[in-house]
Scaffold this motif. Structure first.
Motif, PDB file in Angstrom:
ATOM      1  N   ILE A 177      -5.842   2.375  -0.571  1.00  0.00           N
ATOM      2  CA  ILE A 177      -5.018   2.664   0.617  1.00  0.00           C
ATOM      3  C   ILE A 177      -4.324   1.356   0.988  1.00  0.00           C
ATOM      4  O   ILE A 177      -4.975   0.318   1.080  1.00  0.00           O
ATOM      5  CB  ILE A 177      -5.869   3.207   1.782  1.00  0.00           C
ATOM      6  N   GLY A 178      -3.011   1.426   1.163  1.00  0.00           N
ATOM      7  CA  GLY A 178      -2.222   0.204   1.402  1.00  0.00           C
ATOM      8  C   GLY A 178      -1.496  -0.171   0.118  1.00  0.00           C
ATOM      9  O   GLY A 178      -2.031  -0.026  -0.978  1.00  0.00           O
ATOM     10  N   LYS A 179      -0.256  -0.645   0.291  1.00  0.00           N
ATOM     11  CA  LYS A 179       0.594  -0.907  -0.869  1.00  0.00           C
ATOM     12  C   LYS A 179       0.015  -1.984  -1.793  1.00  0.00           C
ATOM     13  O   LYS A 179       0.102  -1.871  -3.009  1.00  0.00           O
ATOM     14  CB  LYS A 179       1.970  -1.351  -0.365  1.00  0.00           C
ATOM     15  N   ARG A 180      -0.607  -3.000  -1.207  1.00  0.00           N
ATOM     16  CA  ARG A 180      -1.177  -4.087  -2.022  1.00  0.00           C
ATOM     17  C   ARG A 180      -2.319  -3.572  -2.903  1.00  0.00           C
ATOM     18  O   ARG A 180      -2.453  -3.959  -4.052  1.00  0.00           O
ATOM     19  CB  ARG A 180      -1.681  -5.223  -1.129  1.00  0.00           C
ATOM     20  N   ALA A 181      -3.141  -2.690  -2.335  1.00  0.00           N
ATOM     21  CA  ALA A 181      -4.251  -2.115  -3.108  1.00  0.00           C
ATOM     22  C   ALA A 181      -3.708  -1.176  -4.178  1.00  0.00           C
ATOM     23  O   ALA A 181      -4.205  -1.144  -5.310  1.00  0.00           O
ATOM     24  CB  ALA A 181      -5.196  -1.365  -2.172  1.00  0.00           C
ATOM     25  N   PHE A 182      -2.643  -0.442  -3.834  1.00  0.00           N
ATOM     26  CA  PHE A 182      -2.020   0.473  -4.792  1.00  0.00           C
ATOM     27  C   PHE A 182      -1.456  -0.320  -5.975  1.00  0.00           C
ATOM     28  O   PHE A 182      -1.603   0.069  -7.138  1.00  0.00           O
ATOM     29  CB  PHE A 182      -0.918   1.273  -4.081  1.00  0.00           C
ATOM     30  N   GLU A 183      -0.801  -1.455  -5.692  1.00  0.00           N
ATOM     31  CA  GLU A 183      -0.229  -2.278  -6.766  1.00  0.00           C
ATOM     32  C   GLU A 183      -1.319  -2.826  -7.676  1.00  0.00           C
ATOM     33  O   GLU A 183      -1.123  -3.035  -8.860  1.00  0.00           O
ATOM     34  CB  GLU A 183       0.567  -3.443  -6.164  1.00  0.00           C
ATOM     35  N   ARG A 184      -2.503  -3.050  -7.115  1.00  0.00           N
ATOM     36  CA  ARG A 184      -3.601  -3.643  -7.885  1.00  0.00           C
ATOM     37  C   ARG A 184      -4.373  -2.593  -8.679  1.00  0.00           C
ATOM     38  O   ARG A 184      -4.725  -2.820  -9.830  1.00  0.00           O
ATOM     39  CB  ARG A 184      -4.550  -4.369  -6.928  1.00  0.00           C
ATOM     40  N   PHE A 185      -4.626  -1.443  -8.047  1.00  0.00           N
ATOM     41  CA  PHE A 185      -5.530  -0.468  -8.679  1.00  0.00           C
ATOM     42  C   PHE A 185      -4.817   0.788  -9.193  1.00  0.00           C
ATOM     43  O   PHE A 185      -5.416   1.585  -9.912  1.00  0.00           O
ATOM     44  CB  PHE A 185      -6.620  -0.035  -7.684  1.00  0.00           C
ATOM     45  N   GLY A 186      -3.570   1.036  -8.784  1.00  0.00           N
ATOM     46  CA  GLY A 186      -2.859   2.253  -9.189  1.00  0.00           C
ATOM     47  C   GLY A 186      -3.372   3.463  -8.429  1.00  0.00           C
ATOM     48  O   GLY A 186      -4.183   3.338  -7.525  1.00  0.00           O
ATOM     49  N   GLY A 187      -2.891   4.645  -8.796  1.00  0.00           N
ATOM     50  CA  GLY A 187      -3.339   5.868  -8.125  1.00  0.00           C
ATOM     51  C   GLY A 187      -2.270   6.413  -7.190  1.00  0.00           C
ATOM     52  O   GLY A 187      -1.079   6.293  -7.478  1.00  0.00           O
TER      53      GLY A 187
END
Lengths: 87, 267
Positions: free
Chosen positions: B110-120
């Motif tokens: 949840i959050g763009k930074r986490a999305f960039e790191r983990f995908g999904g």
């Protein structure tokens, strides 16, 4: 007119916290109404209209997407993550 | 007066534009702090109300067979809540550091930074709605009941104060059986286990939204602190460079005067 304390809470905060005369909604096994002095009770709330008669006899209506209704001796609490008042 | 003063002037200009940027971001963060704090308090109130509602259901003997109380297996799903943006000190790094302690876990960002790191799937940590939270919670509860995973945790940031925020993990599933939850002759319709199973998505959604709102309040507070300290550092750097520039300029002028005086003496 006997009243009871009703709280309606969603993630957006307390939507209502006041003494009311009657609460009607759709529970797990059909439509039900809560009035003052109801026995301690808990049920799930089905999607549908929630109708409240306030202490001054004015009527509030809203829609719940689901939720949990808890009636205790001191307070009745409707928890719903999807609740909105009718305009 | 030449290349030295010119390069110093350019550096002062560059640090000055950084100072403007940090000031602007600090002001934006300040304006968001109150709203984020209010949203956090409301979501916290909802989470504690849902916890209080679920406690008497989970404590009863009739709930022992609920699929949400099984404790076998260690396949982990973690919801990792980071920010949508950077420039907030160690806020995102602290969350990712904690997530690294669970290398085998499946991560839902949840959050763009986490999305960039983990995908999904991309969920914004700032604008995630309760409806989106409930739909994600429903999906996770279905997965837990189908035994696709065995425990669910949320890694977010706990808001201690404006100055302090701590990365934190809280375990949501399996449900912990509370001790001594009062039931006081309550009637359950249709029965406690059915209500428990139906209420669990609301419970998970409540905890999830509380964590998302608290993490966002922490992010905004962390950004304000980071921008405040970056602004102070930029100002100190400008003062230092300005001093060096003035010295270089003064030196060049002195040298020029010395050359003119020396030149006129010879004439």
């Amino acid at each position: 007119m006997n009243t009871f304390l009703l709280s309606i809470t969603s993630p957006d905060g307390h939507l209502l916290h006041e003494k009311v005369y009657r609460l009607s909604l759709r529970g797990a096994e059909g439509d039900l109404a809560i009035m003052a002095g109801h026995i301690p009770f808990m049920t799930t709330v089905q999607k549908g209209e929630v109708r409240i008669i306030r202490a001054d006899e004015s009527v509030l209506t809203g829609t719940a997407e689901g939720g949990i209704l808890t009636v205790t001796e001191t307070e009745t609490v409707l928890l719903s993550s999807g609740f909105c008042w009718d305009t | 007066m030449g290349a030295d003063t010119k390069s110093l002037r350019l550096r002062i200009k560059s640090v000055d534009s950084t100072l403007h940027l940090t000031k602007a971001m600090g002001l934006v963060a300040s304006s968001k702090i109150r709203r984020a704090g209010d949203a956090m308090q409301k979501a916290r109130a909802y989470a504690s109300a849902v916890k209080a509602a679920v406690a008497p259901l989970a404590s009863g003997a009739d709930a022992a067979n609920s699929p949400y109380l099984r404790t076998d297996g260690d396949r982990t799903v973690l919801i990792v809540i980071a920010g949508d943006r950077g420039l907030c000190g160690g806020y995102n790094a602290n969350v990712f550091r904690l997530a690294r302690q669970f290398p085998d876990a499946r991560i839902l960002p949840i959050g763009k930074r986490a999305f960039e790191r983990f995908g999904g799937t991309l969920y914004s940590s700032e604008t995630m709605t309760p409806a989106a939270g409930l739909s994600l919670a429903q999906e996770l509860c279905d997965g837990f009941v189908k035994e696709e995973f065995d425990r669910l945790g949320i890694i977010g940031t706990r808001y201690v104060s404006m100055m302090t925020q701590e990365a934190d993990i809280s375990w949501v599933l399996p449900l912990q059986k509370p001790e001594n939850a009062p039931r006081s002759g309550m009637i359950f319709e249709p029965d406690a286990m059915t209500i428990l199973n139906a209420a669990l998505p609301e419970y998970v959604a409540g905890l999830l939204m509380a964590a998302v709102r608290e993490s966002f309040a922490s992010e905004v507070a962390a950004r304000r602190m980071a921008m405040d300290s970056a602004g102070k550092n930029a100002q100190a750097m400008i003062d230092e460079l300005q001093l060096a520039y003035n010295r270089a300029r003064q030196g060049a002028i002195t040298q020029e005067i010395t050359e003119i005086v020396a030149g006129s003496g010879q004439g």
